[in-house]
Design a protein around this motif. Structure first.
Motif, mmCIF file in Angstrom:
data_model
loop_
_atom_site.group_PDB
_atom_site.id
_atom_site.type_symbol
_atom_site.label_atom_id
_atom_site.label_comp_id
_atom_site.label_asym_id
_atom_site.label_seq_id
_atom_site.Cartn_x
_atom_site.Cartn_y
_atom_site.Cartn_z
ATOM 1 N N MET A 94 0.831 -1.201 0.000
ATOM 2 C CA MET A 94 0.000 0.000 0.000
ATOM 3 C C MET A 94 0.870 1.258 0.000
ATOM 4 N N LEU B 216 -7.604 1.398 2.548
ATOM 5 C CA LEU B 216 -8.707 1.321 1.592
ATOM 6 C C LEU B 216 -10.038 0.983 2.253
ATOM 7 N N MET C 236 -13.128 -1.108 -4.432
ATOM 8 C CA MET C 236 -11.862 -0.412 -4.686
ATOM 9 C C MET C 236 -11.257 -0.808 -6.028
ATOM 10 N N ALA D 19 -10.421 1.665 -8.979
ATOM 11 C CA ALA D 19 -9.073 1.742 -9.564
ATOM 12 C C ALA D 19 -9.114 1.633 -11.082
ATOM 13 N N ASN E 275 -3.933 7.680 -8.309
ATOM 14 C CA ASN E 275 -4.084 6.881 -7.093
ATOM 15 C C ASN E 275 -4.511 7.735 -5.901
ATOM 16 N N ARG F 78 -2.272 -1.328 -10.526
ATOM 17 C CA ARG F 78 -3.007 -0.913 -9.326
ATOM 18 C C ARG F 78 -3.946 -2.007 -8.849
ATOM 19 N N ARG F 79 -4.647 -2.617 -9.802
ATOM 20 C CA ARG F 79 -5.569 -3.692 -9.438
ATOM 21 C C ARG F 79 -4.836 -4.843 -8.765
ATOM 22 N N ILE G 115 -3.772 -3.887 -5.255
ATOM 23 C CA ILE G 115 -4.920 -3.806 -4.347
ATOM 24 C C ILE G 115 -5.402 -5.207 -3.975
ATOM 25 N N GLY H 92 -5.026 -6.347 -0.302
ATOM 26 C CA GLY H 92 -6.355 -6.425 0.290
ATOM 27 C C GLY H 92 -6.706 -7.825 0.755
#
Lengths: 342, 238
Positions: A78, A92, A141, A145, A151, A242-243, A246, A250
């Motif tokens: 992150m 997030l 999220m 994204a 971001n 980014r995906r 995350i 996550g």
């Protein structure tokens, strides 16, 4: 690898072994090393030492090991994603999602018949409800994204979603009776000793592949540090990147929160310790050292929580905040100095 | 013999949304070696055009082709363009040598060791930009000018057929500015590259450059240094 870096890794590994052993042998009852070895090699569940080691100490040791490593890696990912040293696994809104899931289920169960309530309130029920909340936030999220350019927008969305979910949770708290409220508050204080072997297996099945994947993702993570435009000019697909980050961060934070509650500060503080210890930005070095340091810190927190007050297990978040808080304060001061320098 | 590179602009417009920064479509064909200096007032769309040429953003109309392929497709693969932007990223514990070597990322996996050729290229880039002595300094602790030189060295290390620099001389002292333009035109010739650089320094551009693109009154004007004669480039800008 540089000799100095090698030395640091060896030291970290040695410290990890020491705290692992300490966490197993030291607690409400001390266990002699010889007895411990005997328990490990004998197969008879004859004495209480056997019971303590296998049913209590080893599960909590493994939980702290995986949770510490996983949260620290999640925090590092992150921090890289947002290029912000104050980011952590929960920026997030993942912990808020998990908390709301748990409080909804605990509250909902209190309205059900005792049999149905037991079904939802056992360890699996709490874990599943936290995971459910996590996945909802995560899905939101990932969707965000894919749709926004920067971001910074994702960060703000995460914070706002966290606030909204927190408010909804206020409603469930308000409606809950004192007993269920206490149950929920205790979950929120975090613990490493509420897990069984199945849950530990599930946790490790998520965390180990994530750490491995993140390690082989180091090149992209490094390239991303210089900024969106430089990363893009190297051929990195920013939306996909980014995906991916995350999902990795996550999932890890979600599964840990489900079984241990939201653990404070470990995920935010450890990556800084790793950076300053190895004096590096390089994820190929940061990922293994962050995982090791996270495990060590979680085990130390667990150890302290068991030995500080005789007869009591102090909640993990009390310890991790007291140990991790000063690190975060130090980071803030360092950032302030940097701002004045430029 | 280095291979020849060709950049073609086919009727392009650029800008954001419906707001184009040029009033009529621009077409051009650029053959390597080429060193092109882009000039124009603030807000005329120099940075936007540079990003379009490198495939980082799409043109609002028309297309940009590099060696027969659209640049926005090429940019997804990486390795055809290197950029130097005006912004200064902060990364803790990154050394100048790390920053410059990060240019190899496009061609390499990060766990592989640098080849001898790559090491030579790295040393060449450090030497040409004059930052060899800074190699062990952290990038957060060097001056803006030194940082800019490190980013230029990084672009040289990337060794791409197209190099795009957005105001690379902004923080440089006068001598370094002259040396940089000299270096870029030299590299373009020796390695048959196409190099674009935007600048706000028309006098220096006229002294060291050959080909100028001027953006004025929402139009792109192409000027050869030889055509200028006694005229001043800075007068053309106003």
């Amino acid at each position: 690898m540089l000799p100095k870096v090698k030395k640091h890794f060896l030291i970290l590994l040695a410290v990890l072994v020491v705290v692992l052993l300490a966490d197993l042998l030291w607690g409400a009852t001390g266990i002699a090393f010889r007895d411990f070895i005997n328990v490990l090699i004998s197969k008879e569940p004859a004495n209480s030492t056997y019971f303590i080691i296998w049913k209590y100490r080893i599960p909590k040791m493994l939980t702290a090991l995986f949770a510490g490593a996983g949260l620290a890696i999640s925090g590092l990912l992150m921090q890289t994603l947002f290029r912000n040293p104050l980011a952590g696994p929960y920026v997030l809104g993942i912990s808020s999602g998990a908390s709301l899931g748990v409080s909804l289920v605990i509250l909902g169960a209190s309205f059900l018949s005792p049999v149905a309530a037991d079904f939802f309130r056992n360890d699996i029920g709490t874990g599943l409800s936290a995971l459910g909340g996590t996945f909802l936030v995560l899905a939101l999220m990932i969707w965000v994204a894919g749709r926004v350019g920067g971001n910074f927008t994702i960060l703000i969305m995460g914070l706002i979603v966290g606030q909204i979910l927190g408010a909804l949770q206020g409603v469930t708290n308000f409606l809950a009776n004192p007993e269920t409220l206490k149950e929920f508050v205790l979950w929120g204080l975090g613990s490493f000793n509420q897990t069984n072997m199945n849950q530990i297996l599930l946790m490790s099945a998520v965390i180990l592949p994530v750490v491995l994947f993140a390690y082989f993702y180091s090149g992209k993570l490094n390239a991303y540090l210089l900024g969106d435009l430089y990363a893009k000019s190297l051929g990195i697909d920013l939306t996909k990147f980014r995906r991916t980050v995350i999902i990795l961060a996550g999932l890890t934070a979600g599964i840990i929160t489900a079984f241990c509650g939201p653990i404070a500060f470990v995920g935010m503080a450890v990556p800084h310790l790793a950076r300053h210890l190895l004096k590096t930005y390089n994820h190929a070095l940061l990922i293994p050292s962050t995982a090791l340091l996270g495990a060590i810190l979680a085990l130390v927190c667990d150890l302290i929580s068991h030995v500080l007050l005789e007869g009591y297990v102090i909640p993990i978040n009390v310890i991790s905040a007291i140990l991790g808080g000063p690190v975060v304060v130090w980071v803030v001061f360092k950032q302030r100095n940097k701002m004045y320098e430029n | 013999m280095k291979t020849e590179n060709k950049l073609i602009l086919e009727q392009i417009l650029w800008g954001y949304g419906n707001n184009n920064l040029v009033s009529k479509p621009v077409s051009a064909e650029i053959l390597s070696p080429a060193f092109i200096l882009l000039l124009g007032a603030n807000g005329t769309g120099k940075s936007t055009l540079l990003k379009v040429l490198g495939g980082l953003i799409n043109a609002t109309a028309g297309k940009v082709m590099f060696n027969g392929e659209p640049v926005n497709k090429l940019s997804k693969k990486g390795g055809f363009v290197s950029f130097v932007f005006a912004s200064r990223p902060h990364v803790d514990f990154m050394k100048v040598s790390d920053l410059v070597m990060s240019g190899f990322y496009a061609h390499n996996n990060p766990f592989a060791k640098l080849s001898r050729q790559q090491l030579e290229r790295y040393e060449f880039a450090m030497r040409m930009t004059g930052i060899t002595a800074l190699k062990d300094n952290y990038i957060n602790k060097i001056s803006d000018g030194e940082f800019q030189k490190a980013m230029i060295a990084r672009a040289l290390v990337q060794d791409t057929p197209l190099i795009i620099l957005d105001e690379p001389t902004a923080f440089l002292d006068y001598r370094s500015k002259r040396e940089l333009f000299e270096l870029l035109s030299q590299i373009a010739k020796q390695e048959s590259k196409i190099i674009f650089a935007s600048t706000h320094d028309p006098d220096l551009a006229q002294e060291r450059g050959e080909l100028f693109w001027l953006i004025k009154n929402k139009e792109l004007q192409v000027l050869q240094n030889a055509e200028l004669g006694n005229k001043k480039l800075k007068d053309e800008l106003i």
